[in-house]
Write a protein that holds these residues in place. Sequence first.
Motif, PDB file in Angstrom:
ATOM      1  N   PHE A   1       0.820  -1.203   0.000  1.00  0.00           N
ATOM      2  CA  PHE A   1       0.000   0.000   0.000  1.00  0.00           C
ATOM      3  C   PHE A   1       0.861   1.264   0.000  1.00  0.00           C
ATOM      4  CE2 PHE A   1      -2.528  -3.358   2.030  1.00  0.00           C
ATOM      5  CZ  PHE A   1      -3.568  -3.400   1.106  1.00  0.00           C
ATOM      6  N   LYS A   2       0.544   2.169  -0.909  1.00  0.00           N
ATOM      7  CA  LYS A   2       1.343   3.376  -1.106  1.00  0.00           C
ATOM      8  C   LYS A   2       1.327   4.288   0.109  1.00  0.00           C
ATOM      9  CE  LYS A   2       0.074   3.260  -6.009  1.00  0.00           C
ATOM     10  NZ  LYS A   2      -0.689   3.941  -7.080  1.00  0.00           N
ATOM     11  N   SER A   3       0.245   4.296   0.858  1.00  0.00           N
ATOM     12  CA  SER A   3       0.140   5.192   1.998  1.00  0.00           C
ATOM     13  C   SER A   3       0.943   4.714   3.197  1.00  0.00           C
ATOM     14  CB  SER A   3      -1.324   5.344   2.413  1.00  0.00           C
ATOM     15  OG  SER A   3      -1.843   4.101   2.847  1.00  0.00           O
ATOM     16  N   CYS A   4       1.402   3.478   3.151  1.00  0.00           N
ATOM     17  CA  CYS A   4       2.136   2.937   4.297  1.00  0.00           C
ATOM     18  C   CYS A   4       3.567   3.451   4.286  1.00  0.00           C
ATOM     19  CB  CYS A   4       2.133   1.405   4.252  1.00  0.00           C
ATOM     20  SG  CYS A   4       2.983   0.640   5.648  1.00  0.00           S
ATOM     21  N   THR A   5       3.966   4.106   5.363  1.00  0.00           N
ATOM     22  CA  THR A   5       5.322   4.652   5.460  1.00  0.00           C
ATOM     23  C   THR A   5       6.245   3.772   6.291  1.00  0.00           C
ATOM     24  OG1 THR A   5       4.694   5.976   7.385  1.00  0.00           O
ATOM     25  CG2 THR A   5       4.464   7.004   5.203  1.00  0.00           C
ATOM     26  N   LEU A   6       5.718   2.683   6.833  1.00  0.00           N
ATOM     27  CA  LEU A   6       6.538   1.781   7.633  1.00  0.00           C
ATOM     28  C   LEU A   6       7.469   0.976   6.735  1.00  0.00           C
ATOM     29  CD1 LEU A   6       3.771   0.446  10.039  1.00  0.00           C
ATOM     30  CD2 LEU A   6       5.445   2.254  10.497  1.00  0.00           C
ATOM     31  N   LYS A   7       8.651   0.713   7.239  1.00  0.00           N
ATOM     32  CA  LYS A   7       9.657  -0.006   6.462  1.00  0.00           C
ATOM     33  C   LYS A   7       9.961  -1.354   7.118  1.00  0.00           C
ATOM     34  CE  LYS A   7      10.201   3.774   4.018  1.00  0.00           C
ATOM     35  NZ  LYS A   7       9.608   3.885   2.667  1.00  0.00           N
ATOM     36  N   PRO A   8      10.185  -2.378   6.315  1.00  0.00           N
ATOM     37  CA  PRO A   8      10.567  -3.665   6.895  1.00  0.00           C
ATOM     38  C   PRO A   8      11.956  -3.575   7.511  1.00  0.00           C
ATOM     39  CG  PRO A   8      10.801  -3.720   4.514  1.00  0.00           C
ATOM     40  CD  PRO A   8      10.138  -2.423   4.843  1.00  0.00           C
TER      41      PRO A   8
END
Length: 439
Positions: free
Chosen positions: A365-372
């Motif tokens: 999802f483009k809105s997700c700013t969390l990074k693995p």
Amino acid sequence: MKKKWLAVLLAGTMTMTLGACGSSSGSSSSDSSSDSSAASSSANKDAIRFVNTKIEIDSALKDFAKQYEEETGQEVVIESLGGGVDVNGQLKNYYAAGNMPDIFAFGPDSYKSSFSDWLEPLDGEDWIEDTDYAFKGDDGKVYGMPFSLEGIGLAYNKDILDKAGIDPSTLTNIDAYKAAFEKIDGMKDELGLTSVCAVAAESGQMYWSTGNHLLAAYYSQGVDRDDKTYIDMVNNEGKIDEDRMGQFADWLQLLFDYSDQNVLISGTYDDQLALWATGKAAFITQGNWIDPSLPTYDATFACGLAPSAFTKEDTDGLIVDTPSLWGIYNKSDKIDACKEFLKALAESEEGQKALVENCGMVSPFKSCTLKPSTPLAQSMLPYIESGKTYAWDWVTQPDNMAMNATGPVFELYAKGQLDKEGFVSTMASSIADYVASSK
């Protein structure tokens, strides 16, 4: 654009009452031997029953489901099928028993063969505009919500490449790889390597890697995501582009020539992974799904994914897609509740945190700013963010073709029992025969 999940839900509950859906098991942590009937009877009749097919995210999903129930009053019962389970067969068993889950995972490859008549259209859901990976059926309607992205390429040990003076960003065509392999091969003793590459091609155990993940490059590397030329040739006509397959054969020969021959010919997945994860090979033909296994080998070296760039022309993207989707059973009496739960996973802060931080996945999802947090997953992000990705077209090839047709051809080529021309012609005939027999 990220929202608190309760706020997301409130917008939906103004116009509908949250119902419930179901998964195929019960509230107990489940595996392939889970008894759906017993699980169902222990759950509230309004509970959402949800079949998850990634056992490694079982705990994180259940934690999120518990939070969701605390916030909304909606119970969600998760069943996680363990590794080695015939997921399609299990779902068919549920269907035959009149005990279908309300939400279940399915692969794009199994949509036509198994589930096209069972899935509820999801058009109109807000998350569809937030992703490039929503699954559409032949009628153009959306039937599956993506929840993770995986990438296929050559995983590299950056510490080794740095010592050899090789910039992985330059590995965008076969000539660049040839030069890199030759240089590293000449420094094997200095670098403490057994081989340049870790490749395994024994068809009995590794057909899934060769006939699916390696062949993925033939179908998709350098090809626009919407261009289905090569996969359509196989699916519709049982044919291949022999010139392109010849270029692919050159790529395979390069990989095979610089591989540990014992692992190549008779090695298992564990043998292949161990060779690379212990620092004895610079490259491995796998994807970011090996991230969770790296701590097992105390692998702390920097690493990343490079393109399967098998042509002389530059192709600087990764083969990235969603390996499975979440869909809703169209005969469920809790469809609206199921949509709200999937919406919370996709759009809320808690849902995105559950998928990325707790499940360790790359968000679609483009809105997700969390990074693995895992290294190979992290290395995928610049490709995804810049739009340099190619589709997993291999997932729509005929069922079990890797096992029964193409996998053995890779093994014969690896053993030297086929030359380049023999590989191309045998691949062509094996695919033609298999597609014809499948119709």
